[in-house]
Design a protein around this motif. Structure first.
Motif, PDB file in Angstrom:
ATOM      1  N   ALA A  76      49.443  53.544  15.828  1.00  0.00           N
ATOM      2  CA  ALA A  76      50.802  53.456  16.368  1.00  0.00           C
ATOM      3  C   ALA A  76      51.833  52.949  15.356  1.00  0.00           C
ATOM      4  O   ALA A  76      52.831  52.341  15.727  1.00  0.00           O
ATOM      5  CB  ALA A  76      50.821  52.581  17.626  1.00  0.00           C
TER       6      ALA A  76
ATOM      7  N   LYS B 275      53.068  56.956  11.999  1.00  0.00           N
ATOM      8  CA  LYS B 275      52.686  57.948  10.974  1.00  0.00           C
ATOM      9  C   LYS B 275      52.868  59.376  11.445  1.00  0.00           C
ATOM     10  O   LYS B 275      53.362  60.207  10.710  1.00  0.00           O
ATOM     11  CB  LYS B 275      51.211  57.890  10.564  1.00  0.00           C
TER      12      LYS B 275
ATOM     13  N   THR C  74      44.606  64.206  11.299  1.00  0.00           N
ATOM     14  CA  THR C  74      43.140  64.067  11.328  1.00  0.00           C
ATOM     15  C   THR C  74      42.676  63.145  12.462  1.00  0.00           C
ATOM     16  O   THR C  74      41.525  63.213  12.875  1.00  0.00           O
ATOM     17  CB  THR C  74      42.583  63.553   9.982  1.00  0.00           C
TER      18      THR C  74
ATOM     19  N   ARG D 107      39.691  62.482  17.652  1.00  0.00           N
ATOM     20  CA  ARG D 107      39.866  62.397  19.109  1.00  0.00           C
ATOM     21  C   ARG D 107      39.157  63.568  19.800  1.00  0.00           C
ATOM     22  O   ARG D 107      38.628  63.418  20.910  1.00  0.00           O
ATOM     23  CB  ARG D 107      41.358  62.376  19.471  1.00  0.00           C
TER      24      ARG D 107
ATOM     25  N   ARG E 160      44.943  62.064  23.989  1.00  0.00           N
ATOM     26  CA  ARG E 160      45.679  60.812  23.854  1.00  0.00           C
ATOM     27  C   ARG E 160      45.426  59.861  25.037  1.00  0.00           C
ATOM     28  O   ARG E 160      46.007  58.780  25.106  1.00  0.00           O
ATOM     29  CB  ARG E 160      47.184  61.095  23.731  1.00  0.00           C
TER      30      ARG E 160
ATOM     31  N   SER F  64      37.523  55.146  18.001  1.00  0.00           N
ATOM     32  CA  SER F  64      37.199  54.430  16.756  1.00  0.00           C
ATOM     33  C   SER F  64      35.697  54.233  16.615  1.00  0.00           C
ATOM     34  O   SER F  64      35.171  54.227  15.491  1.00  0.00           O
ATOM     35  CB  SER F  64      37.919  53.082  16.704  1.00  0.00           C
TER      36      SER F  64
ATOM     37  N   ARG G 175      31.808  61.388  10.170  1.00  0.00           N
ATOM     38  CA  ARG G 175      32.765  61.443   9.054  1.00  0.00           C
ATOM     39  C   ARG G 175      32.357  62.522   8.047  1.00  0.00           C
ATOM     40  O   ARG G 175      33.193  63.248   7.530  1.00  0.00           O
ATOM     41  CB  ARG G 175      32.917  60.077   8.371  1.00  0.00           C
TER      42      ARG G 175
ATOM     43  N   ARG H  21      43.475  57.845   8.310  1.00  0.00           N
ATOM     44  CA  ARG H  21      43.120  56.484   7.898  1.00  0.00           C
ATOM     45  C   ARG H  21      42.550  56.447   6.480  1.00  0.00           C
ATOM     46  O   ARG H  21      42.614  55.437   5.804  1.00  0.00           O
ATOM     47  CB  ARG H  21      42.040  55.898   8.831  1.00  0.00           C
ATOM     48  N   ASP H  22      41.924  57.575   6.076  1.00  0.00           N
ATOM     49  CA  ASP H  22      41.206  57.590   4.790  1.00  0.00           C
ATOM     50  C   ASP H  22      41.625  58.795   3.962  1.00  0.00           C
ATOM     51  O   ASP H  22      40.856  59.279   3.146  1.00  0.00           O
ATOM     52  CB  ASP H  22      39.693  57.654   5.042  1.00  0.00           C
TER      53      ASP H  22
ATOM     54  N   ARG I 260      53.908  52.340  20.905  1.00  0.00           N
ATOM     55  CA  ARG I 260      52.877  53.103  21.622  1.00  0.00           C
ATOM     56  C   ARG I 260      53.166  53.116  23.125  1.00  0.00           C
ATOM     57  O   ARG I 260      53.052  54.152  23.782  1.00  0.00           O
ATOM     58  CB  ARG I 260      51.501  52.506  21.312  1.00  0.00           C
TER      59      ARG I 260
ATOM     60  N   ARG J  23      41.148  48.776  17.919  1.00  0.00           N
ATOM     61  CA  ARG J  23      40.960  49.905  16.997  1.00  0.00           C
ATOM     62  C   ARG J  23      41.229  49.496  15.545  1.00  0.00           C
ATOM     63  O   ARG J  23      40.519  49.917  14.637  1.00  0.00           O
ATOM     64  CB  ARG J  23      41.859  51.073  17.414  1.00  0.00           C
TER      65      ARG J  23
ATOM     66  N   ASP K  26      38.587  50.064  12.667  1.00  0.00           N
ATOM     67  CA  ASP K  26      38.982  50.987  11.592  1.00  0.00           C
ATOM     68  C   ASP K  26      39.022  50.297  10.227  1.00  0.00           C
ATOM     69  O   ASP K  26      38.723  50.912   9.208  1.00  0.00           O
ATOM     70  CB  ASP K  26      40.358  51.601  11.873  1.00  0.00           C
TER      71      ASP K  26
ATOM     72  N   ARG L 180      35.026  48.925   9.175  1.00  0.00           N
ATOM     73  CA  ARG L 180      33.813  49.759   9.144  1.00  0.00           C
ATOM     74  C   ARG L 180      33.351  49.950   7.696  1.00  0.00           C
ATOM     75  O   ARG L 180      34.165  49.860   6.757  1.00  0.00           O
ATOM     76  CB  ARG L 180      34.073  51.100   9.836  1.00  0.00           C
TER      77      ARG L 180
HETATM   78  O1  CDP Z   1      47.780  57.943  16.696  1.00  0.00           O
HETATM   79  P1  CDP Z   1      46.995  56.706  16.436  1.00  0.00           P
HETATM   80  O2  CDP Z   1      47.560  55.968  15.276  1.00  0.00           O
HETATM   81  O3  CDP Z   1      46.764  55.892  17.627  1.00  0.00           O
HETATM   82  O4  CDP Z   1      45.518  57.105  16.019  1.00  0.00           O
HETATM   83  P2  CDP Z   1      45.021  58.490  15.524  1.00  0.00           P
HETATM   84  O5  CDP Z   1      45.645  58.837  14.205  1.00  0.00           O
HETATM   85  O6  CDP Z   1      45.121  59.476  16.635  1.00  0.00           O
HETATM   86  O7  CDP Z   1      43.474  58.190  15.218  1.00  0.00           O
HETATM   87  C1  CDP Z   1      42.577  57.850  16.245  1.00  0.00           C
HETATM   88  C2  CDP Z   1      41.364  57.178  15.640  1.00  0.00           C
HETATM   89  O8  CDP Z   1      40.650  58.115  14.833  1.00  0.00           O
HETATM   90  C3  CDP Z   1      41.644  56.015  14.710  1.00  0.00           C
HETATM   91  O9  CDP Z   1      41.814  54.793  15.413  1.00  0.00           O
HETATM   92  C4  CDP Z   1      40.403  56.007  13.823  1.00  0.00           C
HETATM   93  O10 CDP Z   1      39.339  55.344  14.453  1.00  0.00           O
HETATM   94  C5  CDP Z   1      40.047  57.478  13.727  1.00  0.00           C
HETATM   95  N1  CDP Z   1      40.475  58.098  12.474  1.00  0.00           N
HETATM   96  C6  CDP Z   1      39.714  57.908  11.342  1.00  0.00           C
HETATM   97  O11 CDP Z   1      38.731  57.182  11.390  1.00  0.00           O
HETATM   98  N2  CDP Z   1      40.037  58.537  10.184  1.00  0.00           N
HETATM   99  C7  CDP Z   1      41.105  59.334  10.110  1.00  0.00           C
HETATM  100  N3  CDP Z   1      41.380  59.951   8.961  1.00  0.00           N
HETATM  101  C8  CDP Z   1      41.929  59.511  11.238  1.00  0.00           C
HETATM  102  C9  CDP Z   1      41.595  58.866  12.425  1.00  0.00           C
END
Ligand code: CDP
Length: 226
Positions: free
Chosen positions: A12, A15, A33, A38, A93, A102, A111, A132-133, A159, A181, A185, A188
């Motif tokens: 949230a 991004k 991603t 999800r 969502r 997560s 992954r 995230r990565d 959010r 989360r 995240d 890990r």
């Molecule tokens: O939109 P929000 O920021 O809530 O989360 P999201 O981008 O929809 O991502 C959901 C979940 O997917 C994250 O909390 C991570 O656990 C996982 N995720 C990840 O591990 N690696 C990514 N490249 C993207 C998401």
């Protein structure tokens, strides 16, 4: 020549909003991603699999599943398909999926399964990929890397305002889910959330999405890479 923009940040942080706006401003395609993770969590939920208690049960299904982005030529955007069907964005969502995503994303086999699919998207000429990565693992040689963040309070408010929650959901409940989360995240073992050394971090409290995108474009102009 390709232009790859990698955007990472905590839940949230805004991004997705800025990644979409940026993609529109530079005529690029946007890949979320998080939505891919999800989709896997949603499939696990429908099969009654708890990814935390039974990760191997989820892993068993991976070879049966397909997940791919297809270009929608009318809307000029990428649409995600799971097992040949467009994903249900509202369900992805939902609280049910957010509560387990997560845990599903922390499973190493999940992954691994994702990685090549995400790199394949990056073969498109101009791509804005968010997660995230992305800057650390998926596209370590991305042309530009941005880490978008905001304070925990601001993120919970953003959010809640997105309206993905049932009526009566409180700010404290949303904040607790985001904190859960964030914790999974960023701690890990594989591909934890973090900024790459060469990323520009933008703390977005008090900024509008357009102001964040302006800052990103300004940075790209000041640091030409091609
Ligand atoms: O939109 P929000 O920021 O809530 O989360 P999201 O981008 O929809 O991502 C959901 C979940 O997917 C994250 O909390 C991570 O656990 C996982 N995720 C990840 O591990 N690696 C990514 N490249 C993207 C998401």
């Amino acid at each position: 020549m390709t232009l790859q923009i990698a955007i990472d940040g905590p839940a949230a942080s805004g991004k997705s909003t800025v990644a979409k706006l940026l993609a529109a401003r530079i005529n690029g395609l946007y890949v979320n991603t998080g939505e891919m993770y999800r989709a896997v969590a949603a499939a696990a939920y429908k099969l009654n699999i708890d990814p935390e208690k039974n990760p191997q049960e989820l892993v068993k299904h991976l070879p049966e599943w397909t997940l791919e982005y297809k270009l929608d030529t009318e809307k000029d955007c990428l649409e995600l398909y799971f097992n040949g069907e467009p994903v249900d964005h509202a369900f992805l969502r939902s609280k049910e999926v957010s509560d387990i995503v997560s845990q599903a994303a922390a499973i190493p086999e999940v992954r691994d399964w994702m990685l090549q699919k995400q790199r394949d998207c990056a073969k498109l000429p101009i791509i804005v990929m968010e997660g995230r990565d992305i800057q650390t693992v998926v596209l370590p040689n991305a042309t530009y890397k941005f880490f978008i963040t905001a304070s925990a309070e601001e993120r919970a408010k953003r959010r809640l305002n997105q309206g993905d929650f049932k009526d009566g959901t409180t700010l404290a409940e949303v904040a607790a889910q985001i904190a859960m989360r964030d914790q999974i995240d960023s701690t890990r073992e594989i591909a934890p959330l973090k900024a790459a050394d060469d990323a520009l971090t933008i703390m977005t409290d008090g900024m509008t999405p357009d102001e964040v995108v302006d800052r990103m474009i300004e940075f790209m102009r000041e640091n030409p890479r091609q």
